[in-house]
Scaffold this motif. Structure first.
Motif, mmCIF file in Angstrom:
data_model
loop_
_atom_site.group_PDB
_atom_site.id
_atom_site.type_symbol
_atom_site.label_atom_id
_atom_site.label_comp_id
_atom_site.label_asym_id
_atom_site.label_seq_id
_atom_site.Cartn_x
_atom_site.Cartn_y
_atom_site.Cartn_z
ATOM 1 N N GLU A 15 0.817 -1.210 0.000
ATOM 2 C CA GLU A 15 0.000 0.000 0.000
ATOM 3 C C GLU A 15 0.852 1.262 0.000
ATOM 4 O O GLU A 15 0.445 2.289 -0.538
ATOM 5 N N ASP A 16 2.040 1.199 0.591
ATOM 6 C CA ASP A 16 2.905 2.377 0.646
ATOM 7 C C ASP A 16 4.044 2.343 -0.379
ATOM 8 O O ASP A 16 5.058 3.032 -0.219
ATOM 9 N N CYS A 17 3.862 1.571 -1.449
ATOM 10 C CA CYS A 17 4.861 1.524 -2.520
ATOM 11 C C CYS A 17 4.972 2.920 -3.148
ATOM 12 O O CYS A 17 3.960 3.510 -3.524
ATOM 13 N N PRO A 18 6.187 3.463 -3.288
ATOM 14 C CA PRO A 18 6.344 4.844 -3.740
ATOM 15 C C PRO A 18 6.247 5.065 -5.254
ATOM 16 O O PRO A 18 6.276 6.205 -5.702
ATOM 17 N N VAL A 19 6.137 4.011 -6.061
ATOM 18 C CA VAL A 19 6.104 4.192 -7.516
ATOM 19 C C VAL A 19 4.736 3.843 -8.089
ATOM 20 O O VAL A 19 4.018 3.008 -7.554
ATOM 21 N N GLU A 20 4.386 4.490 -9.178
ATOM 22 C CA GLU A 20 3.133 4.205 -9.879
ATOM 23 C C GLU A 20 3.362 3.293 -11.078
ATOM 24 O O GLU A 20 2.418 2.715 -11.605
ATOM 25 N N ALA A 21 4.614 3.199 -11.508
ATOM 26 C CA ALA A 21 4.992 2.305 -12.598
ATOM 27 C C ALA A 21 6.211 1.502 -12.134
ATOM 28 O O ALA A 21 7.126 2.048 -11.509
ATOM 29 N N ALA A 22 6.206 0.215 -12.430
ATOM 30 C CA ALA A 22 7.273 -0.672 -11.974
ATOM 31 C C ALA A 22 8.626 -0.258 -12.540
ATOM 32 O O ALA A 22 8.723 0.243 -13.656
ATOM 33 N N GLU A 23 9.650 -0.488 -11.733
ATOM 34 C CA GLU A 23 11.023 -0.184 -12.108
ATOM 35 C C GLU A 23 11.892 -1.410 -11.843
ATOM 36 O O GLU A 23 11.644 -2.142 -10.888
ATOM 37 N N ALA A 24 12.922 -1.564 -12.659
ATOM 38 C CA ALA A 24 13.917 -2.597 -12.374
ATOM 39 C C ALA A 24 14.820 -2.067 -11.268
ATOM 40 O O ALA A 24 15.189 -0.888 -11.284
ATOM 41 N N PRO A 25 15.168 -2.904 -10.281
ATOM 42 C CA PRO A 25 16.082 -2.441 -9.227
ATOM 43 C C PRO A 25 17.420 -2.006 -9.826
ATOM 44 O O PRO A 25 17.965 -2.681 -10.703
ATOM 45 N N ALA A 26 17.914 -0.880 -9.378
ATOM 46 C CA ALA A 26 19.161 -0.324 -9.899
ATOM 47 C C ALA A 26 20.375 -0.945 -9.217
ATOM 48 O O ALA A 26 20.277 -1.434 -8.093
ATOM 49 N N GLN A 27 21.500 -0.891 -9.896
ATOM 50 C CA GLN A 27 22.769 -1.359 -9.345
ATOM 51 C C GLN A 27 23.178 -0.450 -8.200
ATOM 52 O O GLN A 27 23.190 0.773 -8.352
ATOM 53 N N CYS A 28 23.490 -1.023 -7.070
ATOM 54 C CA CYS A 28 23.952 -0.254 -5.912
ATOM 55 C C CYS A 28 25.286 -0.827 -5.467
ATOM 56 O O CYS A 28 25.348 -1.990 -5.102
ATOM 57 N N GLY A 29 26.313 -0.045 -5.508
ATOM 58 C CA GLY A 29 27.620 -0.527 -5.078
ATOM 59 C C GLY A 29 28.226 -1.488 -6.079
ATOM 60 O O GLY A 29 27.886 -1.496 -7.257
ATOM 61 N N GLU A 30 29.117 -2.337 -5.584
ATOM 62 C CA GLU A 30 29.847 -3.238 -6.466
ATOM 63 C C GLU A 30 29.056 -4.482 -6.853
ATOM 64 O O GLU A 30 28.951 -4.821 -8.006
ATOM 65 N N GLY A 31 28.486 -5.164 -5.874
ATOM 66 C CA GLY A 31 27.750 -6.387 -6.168
ATOM 67 C C GLY A 31 26.281 -6.103 -6.410
ATOM 68 O O GLY A 31 25.786 -5.013 -6.156
ATOM 69 N N LYS A 32 25.592 -7.102 -6.914
ATOM 70 C CA LYS A 32 24.149 -6.959 -7.145
ATOM 71 C C LYS A 32 23.408 -7.082 -5.817
ATOM 72 O O LYS A 32 23.762 -7.889 -4.965
#
Length: 134
Positions: A15-32
């Motif tokens: 219910e508190d999801c901040p997006v209205e359209a789905a997004e692929a998770p972005a790369q954060c740091g070195e590893g996935k």
């Protein structure tokens, strides 16, 4: 072994999801990240893996364990694991997760016709992704 698998179930976005359209998770740091690994596995191979398969494969990848090691898998699930209702895919990134009658999972973007159809399907058990905030 404690399974996390759902059958004939649709996990709707939180219910508190901040997006209205789905997004692929972005790369954060070195590893996935965990959500990135979950997304890649499910999105690229819809209805090929169960929740248990996905959760263990991600654990194995992040901990240098062979994905087909039955003993490690049993040890991983022995203590119980949070299911994909706790995943950032539905909390943060806007993906619904459908489990078919065999427990195999696929992702559906919150803005899609398919998502809306699954979210209103009376034959499916429907549950919400766990909220980020209480």
């Amino acid at each position: 072994m404690k399974s996390t698998n759902y059958y004939d179930t649709f996990i709707e976005v939180a219910e508190d999801c901040p997006v209205e359209a789905a997004e692929a998770p972005a790369q954060c740091g070195e590893g996935k990240s965990v959500p990135q690994l979950q997304y890649e596995m499910i999105f690229k191979h819809p209805y090929q893996y169960t929740q248990d398969d996905v959760l263990f494969a991600v654990h194995a990848e992040r901990n240098g364990i062979r994905k087909n090691d039955a003993q490690e898998r049993e040890k991983f699930f022995w203590k119980g694991q949070p299911c994909l209702r706790c995943s950032s895919l539905g909390k943060r990134y806007g993906w619904g997760i459908h489990s078919d009658s065999n427990g195999k999972v696929a992702l559906y973007p919150v803005e899609s016709k398919e998502y809306k159809k699954l979210a209103s399907d009376k034959k499916l058990k429907r549950v919400k992704e766990m909220r980020t905030k209480k």
